[in-house]
Design an enzyme around this catalytic site. Structure first.
Site, short mmCIF file in Angstrom:
data_model
loop_
_atom_site.label_atom_id
_atom_site.label_comp_id
_atom_site.label_asym_id
_atom_site.label_seq_id
_atom_site.Cartn_x
_atom_site.Cartn_y
_atom_site.Cartn_z
N ASP A 197 10.35 -5.17 -2.27
CA ASP A 197 10.14 -5.51 -1.21
C ASP A 197 8.84 -6.73 -1.54
OD1 ASP A 197 9.31 -5.60 1.62
OD2 ASP A 197 7.59 -4.33 1.51
N CYS A 242 8.85 -10.05 4.70
CA CYS A 242 8.35 -9.96 5.98
C CYS A 242 8.01 -11.66 6.29
CB CYS A 242 7.03 -9.32 6.08
SG CYS A 242 5.81 -9.61 5.11
N GLU A 255 2.90 -1.27 -8.76
CA GLU A 255 2.12 -2.40 -8.05
C GLU A 255 1.32 -3.28 -9.14
OE1 GLU A 255 1.67 -4.09 -4.78
OE2 GLU A 255 0.17 -5.13 -5.95
N PRO A 279 0.68 -1.11 -0.03
CA PRO A 279 0.07 -0.28 0.14
C PRO A 279 0.74 1.19 0.00
CG PRO A 279 0.05 -1.08 1.97
CD PRO A 279 0.75 -2.01 1.15
N GLY A 280 2.26 1.24 -0.07
CA GLY A 280 3.01 2.34 -0.14
C GLY A 280 3.92 2.87 1.08
N GLY A 281 3.89 1.90 2.17
CA GLY A 281 4.71 2.39 3.09
C GLY A 281 6.26 2.83 2.89
C1 LIG Z 1 4.85 -7.04 0.71
S1 LIG Z 1 3.84 -6.41 -0.37
C2 LIG Z 1 4.51 -4.71 -0.55
C3 LIG Z 1 4.50 -3.98 0.62
C4 LIG Z 1 4.65 -2.37 0.35
N1 LIG Z 1 6.19 -2.36 -0.18
C5 LIG Z 1 4.71 -1.62 1.41
O1 LIG Z 1 5.75 -1.22 2.36
O2 LIG Z 1 3.66 -0.73 1.65
C6 LIG Z 1 4.03 -7.19 -1.91
C7 LIG Z 1 3.32 -6.46 -2.93
O3 LIG Z 1 3.80 -7.24 -4.05
C8 LIG Z 1 2.61 -7.41 -5.14
N2 LIG Z 1 2.90 -8.61 -5.88
C9 LIG Z 1 2.00 -9.63 -5.94
N3 LIG Z 1 2.68 -10.40 -7.18
C10 LIG Z 1 3.55 -9.79 -7.58
C11 LIG Z 1 4.54 -10.08 -8.64
N4 LIG Z 1 4.23 -11.37 -9.43
N5 LIG Z 1 5.28 -9.28 -9.12
C12 LIG Z 1 5.30 -8.04 -8.59
N6 LIG Z 1 4.64 -7.72 -7.40
C13 LIG Z 1 3.75 -8.59 -6.94
C14 LIG Z 1 1.59 -7.83 -4.02
O4 LIG Z 1 0.09 -7.12 -4.71
C15 LIG Z 1 2.07 -6.76 -2.71
O5 LIG Z 1 1.32 -5.57 -2.96
#
Ligand SMILES: C[S@@+](CC[C@H](N)C(=O)[O-])C[C@H]1O[C@@H](n2cnc3c(N)ncnc32)[C@H](O)[C@@H]1O
Length: 465
Positions: A179, A232, A134, A113-115
């Site tokens: 991330d 995480c 995203e 979500p953008g942290g």
């Molecule tokens: C750990 S979360 C990111 C959290 C974000 N960096 C933050 O700090 O708010 C990982 C993100 O990767 C996206 N994602 C899922 N599959 C993916 C893919 N194949 N390639 C890139 N991103 C993907 C997910 O939808 C998710 O929003």
């Protein structure tokens, strides 16, 4: 908490008994909550002065603070004013480790979500380029609303498969944050879905996906550039083993991640090769620190293959869906922008869908060709009934000192009434008015005949204090 049997036996196999017991016990404690100051708008003291709750410093992030888990920080006026971002404390580590400098070109590849996007933006201070991508569409909309609330001016938001960025941004970035989507073993306390969806197969699937994402990153990062890879989760397959695979290409070296208060590192013995460089990564475990846990690796691309420079891949055509703003639109915007206190050069203003946008200063339009673009920059506004109507996004980027007409709401009641969508009694204001709370923009209103009509977006309004 009832942990999956397979998860328990895996972790028991990896950790000394004492550590496993402590980790298992940590899952029965409440999760830690944090906020991080938005230094695009204020400093720590400015934020702390305006929040009605206590904050305690997070050791590894100079702008991060713990708050009481009972507090709902998303309901505060300071939240609506974008003075802080709500972020789990250990999630503050990857952007601290990447530490981009003003002027860098930075990609946040898995951004919603953008942290971390909003944290990277604070480090860039409006200079250079931030591309936040995203893959999942509805999550990219949440990312856009957080970028908007924080008043970020140099960010492009994309909704793409990572590999689709290669044509447009080959070796263009100084720094990249991955991330990665992961099996979320550090999310069990916060998100019940992470617990119910966990399986050993999911760990393997995530690891394969992470390696594929990093193949793409190799095409996007400049030689000499740096990336941070974070998750995480605690599974070595998604952490140490992913880093070892990258080191195995011979194109990367690890850089030590040193952040105050964090002393646990990646474990070389959990990789096939036993590569000692893996010990330069950070492994943050909830049984050792106040937080949910993260894995953070920093890597430098050492390969010096022939590269295309940032400007080498110019295409002579504009992306189809972007059009130059019409002379009339520009004239109307210019009239309005006299009140804004800055003027964008005409070449930086484009129309996309029904809105005018200001592109980030460093970005040329050809970079966006063919991509699913959610926001090509700061939304300025729309032309409605022959008049320019400024967007909420623009309001959140403005400084009251330079905007012609402001209405400051010091009284909480008045500010909450504005956030509920109610009209506000005018003093001497006329026309478009920047509605501020203690000097920080909350949105626009339009004053006429003693009343300021509310232009706070309907979708963001609050219905209860
Ligand atoms: C750990 S979360 C990111 C959290 C974000 N960096 C933050 O700090 O708010 C990982 C993100 O990767 C996206 N994602 C899922 N599959 C993916 C893919 N194949 N390639 C890139 N991103 C993907 C997910 O939808 C998710 O929003």
């Amino acid at each position: 908490m009832e942990l999956p049997e397979k998860f328990k036996s895996r972790m028991q196999g990896l950790l000394p008994e004492k550590d496993w017991q402590a980790l298992a016990a940590s899952y029965d404690r409440p999760p830690f909550k944090g906020i991080r100051t938005n230094t695009l708008k204020t400093r720590n003291e400015g934020m702390q002065r305006l929040v009605p709750f206590a904050t305690e410093a997070v050791p590894w992030c100079p702008t991060g603070f713990y708050i009481d888990p009972e507090i709902r920080p998303g309901k505060q006026l300071a939240y609506y004013a974008g003075l802080y971002y709500v972020q789990e404390p250990t999630a503050m580590t990857p952007a601290e480790a990447l530490d981009p400098k003003p002027g860098d070109w930075v990609l946040d590849l898995c951004a919603a979500p953008g942290g971390k996007t909003t944290q990277l933006a604070c480090k860039l201070q409006g200079q250079g380029l931030l591309v936040a991508n995203e893959l999942v569409k509805n999550r990219s909309a949440i990312l856009a609303s957080n970028v908007e609330r924080m008043g970020i001016t140099n960010c492009v938001i994309l909704n793409e498969f990572p590999e689709r960025l290669i044509d447009n941004f080959e070796v263009a970035f100084d720094k990249i944050l991955v991330d990665a989507p992961c099996s979320g073993e550090g999310m069990f306390r916060k998100e019940p879905a992470a617990l119910s969806e966990w399986s050993e197969e999911r760990v393997a699937l995530c690891a394969a996906r992470q390696k594929k994402i990093l193949e793409t990153v190799d095409r996007l990062l400049k030689p000499g550039g740096e990336m941070v890879y974070s998750t995480c989760t605690f599974a070595p397959e998604e952490n140490e083993q992913v880093v070892a695979a990258l080191l195995g290409t011979g194109r990367y070296q690890t850089l030590p991640v040193q952040l105050p208060g964090l002393t646990d590192h990646g474990v070389p013995a959990w990789t096939e090769e036993g590569n000692p460089a893996v010990a330069e990564t950070l492994r943050i475990m909830p049984n050792h620190v106040q937080g949910e846990g993260h894995f953070v690796a920093k890597l430098k691309k050492t390969a010096s293959s022939p590269v295309e420079s940032r400007s080498a891949k110019q295409k002579n055509k504009k992306p189809m869906r972007f059009v130059s703003a019409k002379a009339r639109e520009l004239a109307d915007f210019e009239d309005f922008s006299k009140a804004v206190g800055w003027s964008a050069s005409k070449k930086d203003i484009v129309r996309y869908q029904d809105r005018l946008y200001r592109l980030p200063p460093d970005l040329e339009l050809f970079r966006l060709s063919g991509l699913r673009v959610l926001r090509p920059g700061v939304a300025l506004g729309t032309q409605k009934k022959g008049r320019f109507e400024p967007s909420h996004t623009l309001a959140m980027t403005l400084k009251p000192q330079t905007f012609g007409c402001c209405h400051d709401m010091k009284a909480e009641e008045e500010a909450y009434a504005y956030l509920k969508g109610e009209p506000v009694p005018a003093q001497n204001e006329k026309g478009w008015t920047l509605m501020t709370w203690n000097g920080f923009p909350l949105g626009f209103g339009k004053a006429s005949q003693g009343t300021i009509k509310n232009h706070f977006p309907k979708g963001l309004r609050i219905y209860k204090k």
